[in-house]
Write a protein that holds these residues in place. Structure first.
Motif, mmCIF file in Angstrom:
data_model
loop_
_atom_site.group_PDB
_atom_site.id
_atom_site.type_symbol
_atom_site.label_atom_id
_atom_site.label_comp_id
_atom_site.label_asym_id
_atom_site.label_seq_id
_atom_site.Cartn_x
_atom_site.Cartn_y
_atom_site.Cartn_z
ATOM 1 N N VAL A 1 -7.232 2.140 -2.757
ATOM 2 C CA VAL A 1 -6.236 3.199 -2.911
ATOM 3 C C VAL A 1 -5.860 3.929 -1.624
ATOM 4 C CG1 VAL A 1 -7.116 3.567 -5.249
ATOM 5 C CG2 VAL A 1 -7.747 5.161 -3.422
ATOM 6 N N CYS A 2 -6.667 3.797 -0.594
ATOM 7 C CA CYS A 2 -6.365 4.581 0.606
ATOM 8 C C CYS A 2 -4.953 4.292 1.086
ATOM 9 C CB CYS A 2 -7.370 4.252 1.708
ATOM 10 S SG CYS A 2 -6.938 5.005 3.287
ATOM 11 N N PRO A 3 -4.102 5.317 1.175
ATOM 12 C CA PRO A 3 -2.703 5.058 1.532
ATOM 13 C C PRO A 3 -2.502 4.563 2.956
ATOM 14 C CG PRO A 3 -3.066 7.404 1.148
ATOM 15 C CD PRO A 3 -4.345 6.722 0.862
ATOM 16 N N VAL A 4 -3.414 4.906 3.860
ATOM 17 C CA VAL A 4 -3.243 4.385 5.210
ATOM 18 C C VAL A 4 -3.986 3.067 5.390
ATOM 19 C CG1 VAL A 4 -2.792 6.615 6.274
ATOM 20 C CG2 VAL A 4 -5.132 5.770 6.171
ATOM 21 N N GLY A 5 -4.571 2.560 4.290
ATOM 22 C CA GLY A 5 -5.120 1.213 4.349
ATOM 23 C C GLY A 5 -6.571 1.105 4.744
ATOM 24 N N ASN A 6 -7.313 2.206 4.723
ATOM 25 C CA ASN A 6 -8.711 2.114 5.147
ATOM 26 C C ASN A 6 -9.561 1.339 4.160
ATOM 27 O OD1 ASN A 6 -7.969 3.611 7.308
ATOM 28 N ND2 ASN A 6 -8.961 5.505 6.654
ATOM 29 N N PRO B 1 -1.427 2.962 -6.387
ATOM 30 C CA PRO B 1 -2.127 1.976 -7.204
ATOM 31 C C PRO B 1 -2.189 2.434 -8.656
ATOM 32 C CG PRO B 1 -3.406 2.564 -5.256
ATOM 33 C CD PRO B 1 -2.301 3.550 -5.360
ATOM 34 N N ASN C 1 -7.242 -4.335 6.111
ATOM 35 C CA ASN C 1 -7.704 -4.221 4.730
ATOM 36 C C ASN C 1 -7.206 -5.410 3.921
ATOM 37 O OD1 ASN C 1 -8.434 -3.392 2.144
ATOM 38 N ND2 ASN C 1 -7.842 -1.275 2.478
ATOM 39 N N ARG D 1 0.810 -1.209 0.000
ATOM 40 C CA ARG D 1 0.000 0.000 0.000
ATOM 41 C C ARG D 1 0.850 1.269 0.000
ATOM 42 N NH1 ARG D 1 -5.667 0.807 0.240
ATOM 43 N NH2 ARG D 1 -5.794 -1.384 -0.329
ATOM 44 N N SER E 1 -4.301 -0.793 10.099
ATOM 45 C CA SER E 1 -5.365 -0.524 9.120
ATOM 46 C C SER E 1 -5.065 -1.218 7.804
ATOM 47 C CB SER E 1 -5.508 0.980 8.875
ATOM 48 O OG SER E 1 -5.941 1.636 10.041
ATOM 49 N N ARG E 2 -3.817 -1.090 7.349
ATOM 50 C CA ARG E 2 -3.460 -1.772 6.107
ATOM 51 C C ARG E 2 -3.585 -3.284 6.285
ATOM 52 N NH1 ARG E 2 2.057 1.076 3.757
ATOM 53 N NH2 ARG E 2 1.186 3.134 3.307
#
Lengths: 361, 219, 420
Positions: C106-111, B64, B208, B60, B204-205
């Motif tokens: 795409v959320c960079p902090v992984g949400n 992307p 996900n 991440r 969080s990553r």
């Protein structure tokens, strides 16, 4: 000592040439970053000057400042200052003792009232009404107040007199304070350092004798000519600091190669003094050049500034609250966690199976 | 209080308090967040290459497909200032010394001229991302006081550290004291602002990547 | 009518978990999620920023599950979420979100914002703030069996026609078959050829299968409105029927949310694993292709591109089968620039195609511009896809923009070119 004799007369009598005298004035002027014409002015003024009275009072001191001044290797330069002034009272150097010495002091103060330069070294003890440090039964505090009254200017010599020095270090059992904490109504120049560099002392005195005023002073009352830059900014090892080359112990390869001593606790960056340029013992060396970090001795409270061997970017004291803070944090989190669990359970208990009618109001 | 006393306080009591409060706040918040737990997923997972939470933690960090050209400042500016901060904080000898005194860990640093250059680039980039936050319609729409505060809390240590090292604005001792105090402010505020993402982004990553990974989608 | 704000807030409190807390704590307001969302990229309106759509959930999280938030609420410093607010958010949570999942990529902090939108809908639904179109679809599904009100007799009709067309028997309620096949109403009504295609493929592969008269509907409006109780009721019909028939596998049709409902949400809604395996029709087809059973007699000569339905590919994990199958049956395949798990939504998923308000429809057509430019970039006129809802949505939009794009269903395409 003939008080009516001029300095030049005195020097000729001592066998010191005028040439030597002029060289001395030139080097003093340049040390103080005065313009070239100042050298001539200094020579003329000093040459004609009557030798002023200087009274030197020692308080809570180690005598290091006196030693610094008198332990010069070359007799002429610093020693000449004693030719320029009439040192009417100095306990270490004077021949008299006891009541005779006290009488000399009182006579000097009376005869030169309003005109003498008062030099003080050592801090002033204020605890127990000043009883911690007395001379001839009188406290330093009283002596200072008395002597200051007739002084034209006061030189607080050394970090003790300038800022309180080692006696003031935590927990300061004697209630030591600086001269400027007691005397508020006279011009004071703080010549800090533990001890100060000899030529700094003589330079300031020469300035005063020449121009009748104290040189330009910084916020802490120190002459800017000598205390205007930090050791760090004039240190010959600075390129190593910039390149990130640091000695990590006192005898490792970096130390032997003369690398920067920041990691070994050097306080050069926060210390204002002339050590890196003027150096000590007739420009022989200074602490960093000899392999030990600057201890910041010309700064106030340098004894309590977190340890001589702790780099400036490290904590001054060991961390105390870490364990307690962690425990409180976890406890707070746990408490909320329990409350959250209760909230969620309550919400789940309050859940009514959704009927289609629940989709509209 | 004179400058050296302020510096000694900042290095002593101030640092003590700041680190204590930081630990307190962080542990409180981390426990508060992660003890909420989550229900186990009863659907039989699909295995797929590189589809786990751990992969997502690393993956991440890359933009992307297609996203870089949609928001170049977010990515390029973001990379530069994060990497810049990392370099200045962790590869400057004086900071490494601090970390050593706190943890015992030690590693070589970069020459201070390199750090100077990185600092200037990072400062400029942080100004750029601030400008973008104000200028970009989505960022402007989303931004609250907390976002600007977080920016200032991060910018100040960098700026004051640079000013101290370069002897600008105030005399060194005072500037260094202010620098250390600004770091202490950052530490205390971190657990209660979006800056906590420094720590929570990993989980969080991971969540996900785990949620989607169980369905066989590497994210 | 018994929807209430209190029920809504309660529902949100039930579903907030550690991931939600971690996500909200990590968000740095970078706005990149907006750049991934077709409702923002095609309108330029920042209110469609995905994290903004989640604002009510964030406030409930803070006020109910953080110490500072709770204290702020007690001190009157935090505004509790209001009914008016949820009403205003209806457009953001439903009309302009198809649960497509691009933001989560795409959320960079992984949400995982999609994960959170799904949870926010739990609160929206029981507080009465879901759009009427979706509420009606849900009611029809619960009361009548499917979102379009499709009843078994209508299905039987289609079965009869497809049996006639294909010349094959379409089994119903056969216990012990390998596959129990689910259909989506959309398919039955709009693309009945799909059933005939399946019949031919099963026949070719020699696989036993059956429909169930009690559980033929795959779509789950409960997932779309976001109410787990109703979703559970709907999915349990399938689970009970399949377990009663004792089938080994349940075949999920070319319908995005149906796959999500039965494959991924299903066991969690039921609270237990199933006694059968869930397979997506494309997975089965790909398996057959790999075994060499699915041989093509010829290939489609016109160049094609592929639209990847979000719920099957990005959200469902059926990543490799579609392209492999397309390549099997076409001569020239030109993937879209953002293809596979990065493809863009058709704009009709998540229940949006059930919202018939003019504003919502206009928004969908605007959002379609993303797909339109993707299509134009490939330079082809034929698009293949494998979700009936996508097909309907795309066809309506193609019509609206007067494009001459031909849209094909993948299973039907395979069946058409399959060796007899």
């Amino acid at each position: 000592m003939n008080k009516e004799e001029t300095l030049l007369d005195h020097m000729e009598r001592e066998g010191l040439s005028r040439r030597t005298f002029l060289k001395y004035c030139a080097s003093l002027a340049s040390l103080m970053a005065l313009p070239p014409t100042a050298a001539a002015a200094m020579a003329e003024a000093l040459g004609k000057a009557k030798r002023p009275s200087v009274i030197w009072l020692p308080f809570q001191e180690c005598t290091g400042c006196t030693e610094s001044l008198t332990r010069s290797h070359t007799p002429s330069v610093e020693g000449m200052i004693f030719d320029m002034i009439s040192l009417d009272y100095q306990e270490t150097l004077m021949a008299a003792a006891g009541h005779q010495a006290e009488e000399a002091l009182h006579n000097a103060m009376k005869d030169n009232y309003g005109k003498y330069v008062l030099i003080v070294d050592g801090s002033v003890a204020t605890g127990l009404n000043g009883a911690y440090s007395c001379i001839a039964g009188r406290s330093n505090l009283d002596l200072l107040k008395e002597a200051a009254q007739g002084a034209a200017a006061i030189v607080a010599l050394g970090s003790c007199a300038a800022f309180g020095g080692i006696p003031k270090a935590n927990p300061n059992p004697t209630g030591a304070v600086a001269v400027s904490d007691i005397i508020k109504d006279k011009p004071i120049v703080n010549i800090s350092g533990c001890p100060p560099i000899p030529v700094v002392i003589t330079g300031v005195l020469a300035h005063y004798l020449t121009f009748g005023t104290l040189p330009e002073l910084d916020k802490l009352g120190r002459p800017k000519a000598f205390y205007g830059e930090t050791i760090h900014d004039r240190c010959y090892r600075r390129p190593f600091y910039d390149q990130g080359k640091f000695a990590k112990t006192f005898d490792d390869e970096g130390a032997r190669k003369g690398w920067c001593l920041f990691e070994l606790g050097c306080k050069g960056p926060v210390t204002y003094n002339a050590c890196a340029t003027t150096k000590w013992n007739d420009s022989t060396s200074f602490p960093i050049e000899s392999g030990h970090g600057c201890i910041g001795c010309s700064e106030p409270d340098f004894w309590d500034a977190g340890g001589f061997y702790k780099a400036l970017s490290t904590p001054a004291n060991p961390l105390k609250y870490v364990g307690a803070a962690a425990a409180v944090g976890v406890a707070a989190g746990a408490a909320v966690s329990v409350a959250n669990r209760a909230s969620k359970n309550a919400a789940m208990a309050a859940h009514e199976k959704t009927q289609l009618t629940d989709l509209e109001k | 209080m004179n400058e050296l006393e302020l510096l000694t306080w900042a290095r002593g009591t101030g640092l003590n308090l700041a680190i204590g409060l930081f630990l307190l706040g962080m542990l409180w918040r981390l426990v508060e967040i992660y003890t909420l737990g989550r229900k186990p997923d009863l659907a039989p997972p699909r295995k797929a290459e590189g589809a786990t939470g751990w992969h997502t933690i690393l993956r991440r960090s890359l933009s992307p497909p297609g996203m870089l050209k949609r928001s170049p400042i977010s990515y390029i500016g973001g990379y530069i200032f994060h990497i810049g901060l990392f370099i200045v904080v962790f590869l400057f000898a004086q900071h490494i010394k601090l970390i050593q005194s706190l943890t015992g860990l030690y590693w070589p640093g970069l020459p201070s001229q390199v750090i100077d250059a990185v600092t200037v680039v990072t400062l400029a980039t942080m100004l750029l991302v601030l400008f973008d936050r104000i200028n970009n319609p989505v960022k402007r729409f989303l931004s609250t006081f907390g976002d600007y505060l977080a920016w200032a809390l991060t910018f100040l240590p960098l700026l004051t550290g640079f000013l101290a090292a370069k002897h600008l604005l105030l005399p060194y001792t005072a500037m260094l004291a202010i620098h250390i105090l600004s770091v202490e402010l950052l530490l205390i505020a971190l657990p209660f602002t979006k800056l906590i993402h420094v720590f929570t982004l990993f989980a969080s990553r991971w969540y996900n990547g785990d949620i989607n990974g169980k369905r066989g989608v590497p994210v | 009518m018994t929807a209430s704000l209190q029920k809504g807030i309660n529902a949100l409190k039930e579903v907030i978990d550690a991931p939600v807390a971690s996500f909200f704590s990590s968000c740095v307001h970078c706005g990149l999620c907006a750049e991934a969302c077709l409702f923002y990229t095609e309108t330029g309106d920042p209110k469609y920023t995905p994290i903004h759509k989640l604002e009510p959930l964030k406030r409930v999280y803070r006020q109910e599950y953080t110490l500072l938030g709770r204290l702020a609420k007690m001190a009157g410093l935090a505004k509790p979420v209001s009914d008016d607010e949820l009403e205003a958010w209806s457009e953001l949570v439903y009309d302009s979100c198809t649960l497509c999942g691009r933001c989560s990529m795409v959320c960079p902090v992984g949400n995982d914002l999609t994960y959170m939108i799904r949870k926010l809908r739990e609160g929206m639904a029981v507080s009465g703030h879901a759009p009427e179109g979706i509420i009606m679809a849900t009611k029809r599904t619960v009361d009548q069996g499917g979102p379009m009100g499709l009843k078994w007799p209508a299905v039987q009709n289609v079965i009869k026609h497809q049996e006639a067309d294909s010349g094959l028997k379409i089994p119903v309620d056969q216990a012990g078959a390998e596959y129990m096949v689910l259909l989506s109403s959309m398919e039955v009504v709009n693309y009945p050829e799909y059933l005939g295609a399946l019949a031919r493929i099963f026949n070719k592969a020699g696989i036993t299968w059956t429909l169930s008269s009690e559980a033929y509907e795959a779509t789950n409006a409960g997932i779309q409105i976001g109410n787990s109780d109703l979703a559970r009721e709907i999915v349990s019909r399938i689970v009970n029927a399949a377990e009663k028939l004792g089938v080994k596998k349940v075949l999920s049709p070319e319908c995005g949310h149906a796959y999500m409902a039965i494959r991924w949400e299903g066991p969690n809604l039921m609270g237990r694993p199933f006694k059968f395996e869930v397979v997506h029709v494309l997975e089965m087809l790909d398996e057959l292709r790999a075994k060499g059973v699915l041989k093509m007699k010829d290939k489609l000569k016109t160049p094609v591109t592929l639209h990847d339905p979000c719920q099957i590919v990005r959200r469902g994990g059926v990543l490799n089968a579609p392209e492999a199958l397309v390549r099997e049956v076409v001569v020239e395949f030109r993937p879209m620039t953002d293809h596979g798990k990065m493809n863009w939504c058709c704009g009709g998923g998540g229940g949006t195609s059930a919202i018939h308000e003019p504003a919502a429809e206009a928004l969908r057509f605007t959002a379609f511009k993303r797909k339109k430019s993707q299509l134009e970039e490939t330079g082809v006129n034929t698009m293949v896809t494998f979700c009936a809802n996508c097909r309907i949505t795309l066809e309506e939009a193609i019509d609206h923009y007067e494009m001459d794009t031909q849209l094909l269903g993948l299973t039907e395409l395979l069946a058409e070119h399959m060796e007899d």
